[in-house]
Design an enzyme around this catalytic site. Structure first.
Site, PDB file in Angstrom:
ATOM      1  N   GLY A  75      50.639   2.870   2.743  1.00  0.00           N
ATOM      2  CA  GLY A  75      50.960   1.492   3.073  1.00  0.00           C
ATOM      3  C   GLY A  75      52.358   1.378   3.655  1.00  0.00           C
ATOM      4  O   GLY A  75      52.997   2.383   3.991  1.00  0.00           O
ATOM      5  N   LYS A 117      52.228   7.476  -6.585  1.00  0.00           N
ATOM      6  CA  LYS A 117      52.629   6.539  -5.542  1.00  0.00           C
ATOM      7  C   LYS A 117      54.082   6.805  -5.183  1.00  0.00           C
ATOM      8  O   LYS A 117      54.990   6.478  -5.936  1.00  0.00           O
ATOM      9  CB  LYS A 117      52.437   5.095  -6.027  1.00  0.00           C
ATOM     10  CG  LYS A 117      52.740   4.045  -4.975  1.00  0.00           C
ATOM     11  CD  LYS A 117      52.455   2.653  -5.524  1.00  0.00           C
ATOM     12  CE  LYS A 117      52.703   1.579  -4.471  1.00  0.00           C
ATOM     13  NZ  LYS A 117      52.408   0.223  -4.999  1.00  0.00           N
ATOM     14  N   ASP A 135      49.347 -10.774  -5.224  1.00  0.00           N
ATOM     15  CA  ASP A 135      48.622  -9.970  -4.232  1.00  0.00           C
ATOM     16  C   ASP A 135      47.227  -9.621  -4.734  1.00  0.00           C
ATOM     17  O   ASP A 135      46.752  -8.489  -4.570  1.00  0.00           O
ATOM     18  CB  ASP A 135      49.401  -8.693  -3.916  1.00  0.00           C
ATOM     19  CG  ASP A 135      48.929  -8.031  -2.616  1.00  0.00           C
ATOM     20  OD1 ASP A 135      48.212  -8.689  -1.848  1.00  0.00           O
ATOM     21  OD2 ASP A 135      49.293  -6.859  -2.390  1.00  0.00           O
TER      22      ASP A 135
END
Length: 481
Positions: free
Chosen positions: A17, A40, A147
């Site tokens: 992302g 991540k 989100d």
């Protein structure tokens, strides 16, 4: 790939992302302990930005405090040699809700209402756990996810939906602060107050969840536009229509509950994710819809097969390592762990079966080719034998009858019987080859046998064609009459 402080080996990239890249990794421990995790990792160019570093640490701190089966667990925070931060999370094997919805659109199908409600109720349960989070003293943290979207709802192969990605979450005690006028989140799922940069609370996430439910029921996105500005105008000024106008089969009570979550005024929405879930369950019950269990969801996820297995993500040389780990760690924790027997067989078993079938196919092909070669060889040998027999074989002894001899080369064809006075006289001299053939093939009785006198007759067509047969060996075809 480089390891994270020697404890986490990155095996394959899962997704990327604007802020970080997610890797499939292997965690090491004492006594040979290993398990699959998701790492991540922040992009290196953002590691020097204090705002992004603070936001990344906020996500780690907030997500680590939420311990719920419908929220992806956060396990650790590390820093690699380049200074980039990494968030170590539970690895969820399975597709996202976005992948499931896209597959339904491609197949001109829709997610069954009972399965869709099960997934959505799980996501609401995880959202409620985040909203209710408190600190050690019991003070509410007032977390707002900001989100909630199909991309951030993961569905494991055990049939459990989990909420993830608290990277833009807002909390009263967060370390970093959002800049004035900055809008964070995905526009199609933003609430009107979020676009207008007003104060946010848990009802903002309820609106986003309503947009996700509307998309799942209608098989298309609620807000569509050519630009973000057009979509923002549609959210703030437009009115959401009922999903029944797109799919009439949607239960009316479920559609009403969805529209209430999409009210522009936050005071008219459900005050919490828990009340939204209760209203949905009551509406489904009133409409005769039985919400599916996790076993049914797990079977559906395996049937549509839209996600990539861990072994398929890794390079060829490391697939055996991942296959061994995936059979031990499973896809997550929670009540559905008892339903593990329903999961598909491990990758090594499928590989062995495939190898066996490939060997059978190869053996069958070899047998087929061997048979073809044998057949062709037999035909070639037979053709060669026939050619040799025709070219060099002896002519039959009775080709012109018992009392007839082959005509000499170049001699006129005569079929009249010889007179009785010349019975003992030999025939006119012919070529050496014809005489040798005559003397070799004719019996002595044929020479001395008297012929019966018959009146002369012109040669018939049948006799001519039989007598005009060319010599079998060493001659040429006589001129036809």
């Amino acid at each position: 790939m480089a390891s994270e402080r020697g404890r986490y080996d990155k095996l394959a990239e899962i997704a990327s992302g604007g802020m970080a890249t997610v890797y499939l990794a292997r965690a090491h421990g004492l006594g040979g302990f290993e398990r699959l995790v998701a790492v991540k990792e922040m992009h290196p160019h953002l590691a020097k930005e204090p705002e992004f570093v603070a936001m990344f640490l906020d996500e780690a701190r907030l997500a680590a405090q939420i311990r719920h089966p419908n929220v992806v667990a956060t396990l650790d925070v590390t820093e690699n040699e380049e200074g980039s931060l990494s968030l170590v999370m539970e690895y969820v094997e399975g597709p996202s809700l976005q992948q499931i919805l896209r597959r339904a659109v491609r197949q001109h199908d829709r997610v069954p209402i009972d399965l869709g409600l099960r997934l959505f109720l799980d996501a609401l349960s995880g959202l409620e756990a985040a909203h209710e989070l408190t600190d050690e003293s019991g003070t509410p943290l007032h977390i707002v996810h900001r989100d909630v979207s199909p991309q951030n709802i993961l569905v494991s192969t055990d049939g459990i939906a989990k909420l993830t990605d608290f990277g833009v979450a807002r909390a009263d005690s967060r370390l970093s602060s959002t800049r004035t006028g900055t809008v964070k989140g995905k526009v199609p799922y933003m609430a009107p107050e979020q676009i207008r940069s007003k104060s946010l609370d848990r009802r903002t996430d309820v609106y986003a969840a309503g947009a996700v439910l509307w998309e799942m029921l209608a098989c298309r996105r609620l807000v569509q536009g050519d630009s973000e500005v057009a979509m923002m105008y549609q959210i703030t000024e437009g009115v959401a229509v009922s999903p029944r106008e797109v799919i009439p089969e949607v239960p009316e009570g479920v559609a009403r509950a969805c529209l209430k979550a999409l009210e522009k005024n936050p005071d008219q929405r459900y005050p919490s994710a828990a009340e939204f879930a209760e209203a949905l369950e009551a509406s489904a019950r009133a409409e005769g819809v039985v919400v599916a269990n996790h076993r049914a969801v797990a079977a559906y996820v395996r049937a549509i097969n839209v996600h990539r297995a861990p072994s398929a993500l890794a390079p060829e040389g490391r697939r055996s390592v991942i296959s061994g780990l995936s059979s031990v760690t499973g896809s997550g924790s929670g009540p559905a762990s008892k339903e593990a027997p329903l999961s598909p067989p491990a990758t090594p078993a499928r590989t062995a079966l495939t190898s066996t079938r490939d060997a059978d196919v190869e053996a069958s092909k070899k047998r087929s080719f061997r048979g073809v070669f044998i057949s062709v060889g037999a035909v070639a040998v037979a053709a060669l034998a026939l050619f040799v027999w025709i070219r060099y074989g002896k002519p039959p002894t009775d080709a012109n009858g018992p009392n007839e001899r082959p005509a000499a080369q170049g001699a006129p064809v005569e079929t009249q019987a010889p007179p009785a006075t010349t019975a003992a006289v030999p025939p006119p001299a012919a070529s050496a080859t014809a005489s040798a053939a005559t003397s070799a093939n004719a019996a002595p009785a044929e020479v001395v046998q008297p012929a019966v006198a018959k009146p002369a007759a012109p040669p018939s067509t049948a006799t001519t064609s039989r007598t005009a047969k060319p010599p079998v060996k060493g001659g040429y075809r006589p001129r036809e009459l």
